[in-house]
Scaffold this motif. Structure first.
Motif, PDB file in Angstrom:
ATOM      1  N   ALA A  44       0.954  -1.167   0.052  1.00  0.00           N
ATOM      2  CA  ALA A  44       0.054  -0.169   0.019  1.00  0.00           C
ATOM      3  C   ALA A  44       0.916   1.346  -0.003  1.00  0.00           C
ATOM      4  O   ALA A  44       0.387   2.321  -0.039  1.00  0.00           O
ATOM      5  N   GLY A  45       2.214   1.166   0.072  1.00  0.00           N
ATOM      6  CA  GLY A  45       3.107   2.206   0.109  1.00  0.00           C
ATOM      7  C   GLY A  45       3.408   2.954   1.226  1.00  0.00           C
ATOM      8  O   GLY A  45       3.863   3.924   1.403  1.00  0.00           O
ATOM      9  N   ARG A  46       2.983   2.165   2.440  1.00  0.00           N
ATOM     10  CA  ARG A  46       2.954   2.690   3.677  1.00  0.00           C
ATOM     11  C   ARG A  46       4.104   2.163   4.492  1.00  0.00           C
ATOM     12  O   ARG A  46       4.088   1.379   5.488  1.00  0.00           O
ATOM     13  N   PHE A  47       5.197   2.251   3.928  1.00  0.00           N
ATOM     14  CA  PHE A  47       6.640   1.685   4.561  1.00  0.00           C
ATOM     15  C   PHE A  47       6.922   2.364   5.974  1.00  0.00           C
ATOM     16  O   PHE A  47       7.304   1.764   6.735  1.00  0.00           O
ATOM     17  N   ASP A  48       6.373   3.500   6.280  1.00  0.00           N
ATOM     18  CA  ASP A  48       6.760   4.063   7.568  1.00  0.00           C
ATOM     19  C   ASP A  48       5.806   3.234   8.598  1.00  0.00           C
ATOM     20  O   ASP A  48       6.193   3.309   9.777  1.00  0.00           O
ATOM     21  N   GLU A  49       4.850   2.438   8.137  1.00  0.00           N
ATOM     22  CA  GLU A  49       3.872   1.711   9.293  1.00  0.00           C
ATOM     23  C   GLU A  49       4.497   0.389   9.281  1.00  0.00           C
ATOM     24  O   GLU A  49       4.206  -0.270  10.129  1.00  0.00           O
ATOM     25  N   ALA A  50       5.014  -0.016   8.037  1.00  0.00           N
ATOM     26  CA  ALA A  50       5.337  -1.360   7.957  1.00  0.00           C
ATOM     27  C   ALA A  50       7.084  -1.557   9.033  1.00  0.00           C
ATOM     28  O   ALA A  50       6.944  -2.622   9.666  1.00  0.00           O
ATOM     29  N   ILE A  51       7.657  -0.733   8.956  1.00  0.00           N
ATOM     30  CA  ILE A  51       8.959  -0.597   9.736  1.00  0.00           C
ATOM     31  C   ILE A  51       8.929  -1.176  11.022  1.00  0.00           C
ATOM     32  O   ILE A  51       9.365  -1.887  11.667  1.00  0.00           O
ATOM     33  N   PRO A  52       8.069  -0.115  12.056  1.00  0.00           N
ATOM     34  CA  PRO A  52       7.885  -0.549  13.331  1.00  0.00           C
ATOM     35  C   PRO A  52       7.392  -2.055  13.839  1.00  0.00           C
ATOM     36  O   PRO A  52       7.600  -2.700  14.476  1.00  0.00           O
ATOM     37  N   LEU A  53       6.394  -2.449  12.634  1.00  0.00           N
ATOM     38  CA  LEU A  53       5.793  -3.686  12.778  1.00  0.00           C
ATOM     39  C   LEU A  53       6.949  -4.734  12.836  1.00  0.00           C
ATOM     40  O   LEU A  53       7.048  -5.611  13.286  1.00  0.00           O
ATOM     41  N   TYR A  54       7.756  -4.582  11.649  1.00  0.00           N
ATOM     42  CA  TYR A  54       8.773  -5.670  11.290  1.00  0.00           C
ATOM     43  C   TYR A  54       9.860  -5.485  12.604  1.00  0.00           C
ATOM     44  O   TYR A  54      10.227  -6.650  13.182  1.00  0.00           O
ATOM     45  N   GLU A  55      10.131  -4.249  13.089  1.00  0.00           N
ATOM     46  CA  GLU A  55      10.972  -4.139  14.340  1.00  0.00           C
ATOM     47  C   GLU A  55      10.659  -4.850  15.594  1.00  0.00           C
ATOM     48  O   GLU A  55      11.077  -5.751  16.325  1.00  0.00           O
ATOM     49  N   LYS A  56       9.276  -4.685  15.643  1.00  0.00           N
ATOM     50  CA  LYS A  56       8.543  -5.233  16.970  1.00  0.00           C
ATOM     51  C   LYS A  56       8.663  -6.704  16.894  1.00  0.00           C
ATOM     52  O   LYS A  56       8.573  -7.255  17.776  1.00  0.00           O
ATOM     53  N   ALA A  57       8.299  -7.217  15.695  1.00  0.00           N
ATOM     54  CA  ALA A  57       8.196  -8.598  15.508  1.00  0.00           C
ATOM     55  C   ALA A  57       9.540  -9.396  15.740  1.00  0.00           C
ATOM     56  O   ALA A  57       9.680 -10.350  16.234  1.00  0.00           O
ATOM     57  N   LEU A  58      10.635  -8.645  15.348  1.00  0.00           N
ATOM     58  CA  LEU A  58      11.865  -9.340  15.475  1.00  0.00           C
ATOM     59  C   LEU A  58      12.416  -9.234  16.989  1.00  0.00           C
ATOM     60  O   LEU A  58      13.019  -9.926  17.526  1.00  0.00           O
ATOM     61  N   ALA A  59      12.044  -8.052  17.715  1.00  0.00           N
ATOM     62  CA  ALA A  59      12.326  -7.937  18.994  1.00  0.00           C
ATOM     63  C   ALA A  59      11.376  -9.076  20.024  1.00  0.00           C
ATOM     64  O   ALA A  59      12.001  -9.644  20.803  1.00  0.00           O
ATOM     65  N   ASP A  60      10.371  -9.181  19.485  1.00  0.00           N
ATOM     66  CA  ASP A  60       9.478 -10.326  20.154  1.00  0.00           C
ATOM     67  C   ASP A  60       9.850 -11.701  20.079  1.00  0.00           C
ATOM     68  O   ASP A  60       9.495 -12.442  20.803  1.00  0.00           O
ATOM     69  N   SER A  61      10.343 -12.124  18.967  1.00  0.00           N
ATOM     70  CA  SER A  61      10.517 -13.267  18.233  1.00  0.00           C
ATOM     71  C   SER A  61      11.959 -13.792  18.451  1.00  0.00           C
ATOM     72  O   SER A  61      12.347 -14.926  18.436  1.00  0.00           O
ATOM     73  N   ALA A  62      13.033 -12.856  18.233  1.00  0.00           N
ATOM     74  CA  ALA A  62      14.338 -13.386  18.239  1.00  0.00           C
ATOM     75  C   ALA A  62      14.875 -14.114  19.242  1.00  0.00           C
ATOM     76  O   ALA A  62      15.415 -15.125  19.190  1.00  0.00           O
ATOM     77  N   HIS A  63      14.165 -13.794  20.430  1.00  0.00           N
ATOM     78  CA  HIS A  63      14.880 -14.397  21.725  1.00  0.00           C
ATOM     79  C   HIS A  63      14.360 -16.030  21.698  1.00  0.00           C
ATOM     80  O   HIS A  63      14.804 -16.745  22.550  1.00  0.00           O
ATOM     81  N   ILE A  64      13.262 -16.341  20.910  1.00  0.00           N
ATOM     82  CA  ILE A  64      12.524 -17.449  21.115  1.00  0.00           C
ATOM     83  C   ILE A  64      13.165 -18.398  19.875  1.00  0.00           C
ATOM     84  O   ILE A  64      13.627 -19.618  20.140  1.00  0.00           O
ATOM     85  N   LEU A  65      13.173 -17.731  18.712  1.00  0.00           N
ATOM     86  CA  LEU A  65      13.647 -18.599  17.433  1.00  0.00           C
ATOM     87  C   LEU A  65      15.314 -18.251  17.241  1.00  0.00           C
ATOM     88  O   LEU A  65      15.561 -19.144  16.318  1.00  0.00           O
ATOM     89  N   GLY A  66      15.697 -17.314  17.905  1.00  0.00           N
ATOM     90  CA  GLY A  66      17.175 -16.831  17.451  1.00  0.00           C
ATOM     91  C   GLY A  66      17.209 -16.032  15.932  1.00  0.00           C
ATOM     92  O   GLY A  66      16.155 -15.903  15.478  1.00  0.00           O
ATOM     93  N   THR A  67      18.309 -15.526  15.975  1.00  0.00           N
ATOM     94  CA  THR A  67      18.598 -14.400  14.866  1.00  0.00           C
ATOM     95  C   THR A  67      18.707 -14.907  13.510  1.00  0.00           C
ATOM     96  O   THR A  67      18.626 -14.248  12.449  1.00  0.00           O
ATOM     97  N   VAL A  68      19.065 -16.241  13.360  1.00  0.00           N
ATOM     98  CA  VAL A  68      19.227 -17.086  12.234  1.00  0.00           C
ATOM     99  C   VAL A  68      18.175 -17.940  11.771  1.00  0.00           C
ATOM    100  O   VAL A  68      18.331 -18.619  10.796  1.00  0.00           O
ATOM    101  N   HIS A  69      17.090 -17.994  12.414  1.00  0.00           N
ATOM    102  CA  HIS A  69      15.779 -19.010  11.908  1.00  0.00           C
ATOM    103  C   HIS A  69      15.507 -18.528  10.845  1.00  0.00           C
ATOM    104  O   HIS A  69      15.558 -17.412  10.221  1.00  0.00           O
ATOM    105  N   PRO A  70      15.092 -19.394   9.625  1.00  0.00           N
ATOM    106  CA  PRO A  70      14.641 -19.060   8.142  1.00  0.00           C
ATOM    107  C   PRO A  70      13.851 -17.781   8.352  1.00  0.00           C
ATOM    108  O   PRO A  70      13.604 -16.852   7.634  1.00  0.00           O
ATOM    109  N   SER A  71      12.819 -17.896   9.265  1.00  0.00           N
ATOM    110  CA  SER A  71      11.509 -16.896   9.340  1.00  0.00           C
ATOM    111  C   SER A  71      12.074 -15.669   9.863  1.00  0.00           C
ATOM    112  O   SER A  71      11.823 -14.546   9.365  1.00  0.00           O
ATOM    113  N   ILE A  72      13.042 -15.592  10.669  1.00  0.00           N
ATOM    114  CA  ILE A  72      13.758 -14.385  11.402  1.00  0.00           C
ATOM    115  C   ILE A  72      14.522 -13.792  10.054  1.00  0.00           C
ATOM    116  O   ILE A  72      14.544 -12.340   9.856  1.00  0.00           O
TER     117      ILE A  72
END
Length: 323
Positions: A44-72
């Protein structure tokens, strides 16, 4: 629940999608859902709203899946893309370099996911003006894509197109044109004349012809491309605006200024109506039309285009009239 999130995101019902995301308990499913919503924001061209969502997803999930899990790794790549599109090139390049290194180490250099990240890094290098670093990487990705995915794979066609674009940007137009011609022939053979990717490939080749001073060939190709865009996609499709703007630029380069201005006006009017007055493509159209006005000695018109009214709801004020 993940399927619901995906459906809502694909429908651009963002508030409902984010609310549904909050009901998912699985870390990996939540990460995938956040990716889907963020990618929908991007579409939708709304990259400014996509960025914090990506950042939050990484912060919430990296401690569970690690930083090199394919999804991460996918999420980190997508975040880097969003940084690049928003002009945050230093952050994008640093993140892409980390993702590429981790992908090569964990997934291997020939995995499609790794090839995609390497290609994205090359794009970021080019956009930052590091063309001497971009071209060797583009060449490696194109060669590896042919070897791993096959010459006819869509990702291979993209990598060859990007390489041709880098050659053109570096002034190596004699290398760019044959590559563009080969890619266009492959698009026609694989996808057919009327596929959107084929239409884009024709625009790329016509633009290279224009850059090489082959204005007759460029004009003929652009005129056909515009007619086909209107026939296949309609007058109001963003790619049709691109084709119209490109033909206008070719007319201008050939000294056909009156015809160029008419097309530039049509392209700008369409982009303002469909994309809005502050979309990046609309701003590009403003610039092109203003320069054409200046070349025609219409200084007041050029000033009016570059300094439009500030009220975004004033539709009449933003209307471009053909002259």
């Amino acid at each position: 629940r993940l399927m619901l999130v995906r459906w809502l995101a694909a429908s651009w019902r963002f508030d409902e999608a984010e609310a549904a995301l909050g009901t998912i308990s699985s870390e990996q499913a939540a990460l995938e859902g956040a990716n889907d919503i963020a990618q929908a924001y991007e579409s939708a061209g709304r990259f400014d709203e996509a960025i914090p969502l990506y950042e939050k997803a990484l912060a919430d999930s990296a401690h569970i899946l690690g930083t090199v899990h394919p999804s991460i790794l996918t999420t980190r790549n997508n975040l880097a893309v969003a940084y690049r599109v928003m002009g945050r090139l230093s952050e994008a390049i640093a993140l892409f370099e980390e993702v590429v290194a981790d992908s090569v180490r964990v997934l291997g250099p020939d995995r499609p996911q790794t090839l995609a990240s390497r290609g994205n890094l090359a794009v970021a290098y080019q956009e930052e003006g590091r063309i001497d670093e971009a071209i060797p990487l583009y060449e490696e990705v194109a060669a590896d894509s042919v070897r791993v995915l096959g010459a006819d794979h869509p990702h291979t066609l993209v990598s060859r197109t990007n390489l041709a674009g880098a050659y053109r940007a570096a002034g190596r137009i004699d290398e760019a044109i044959p590559l563009y011609e080969d890619v266009l022939a492959d698009h026609v053979r694989i996808l057919g004349d009327d596929h959107p990717h084929t239409l884009v490939s024709r625009i790329d080749l016509a633009g290279a012809y224009r850059a090489a001073g082959r204005l007759g060939e460029a004009t003929t190709l652009f005129e056909g491309v515009l007619a086909d865009h209107v026939r296949i996609l309609g007058d109001d499709h963003p790619l049709t605006f691109t084709a119209r703007n490109a033909l206008a630029g070719t007319y201008q380069a050939a000294g056909r200024l009156s015809e160029a201005i008419s097309l530039f006006e049509e392209a700008l009017a369409g982009r303002m109506r469909i994309l809005g007055p502050i979309h990046s493509d609309t701003l590009v159209s403003r610039s092109h039309l203003a320069y054409a006005y200046l070349e025609a000695g219409r200084v007041d018109d050029a000033t009016a285009v570059l300094d439009p009214p500030t009220d975004p709801d004033d539709v009449d004020a933003h209307r471009i009239e053909s002259r």
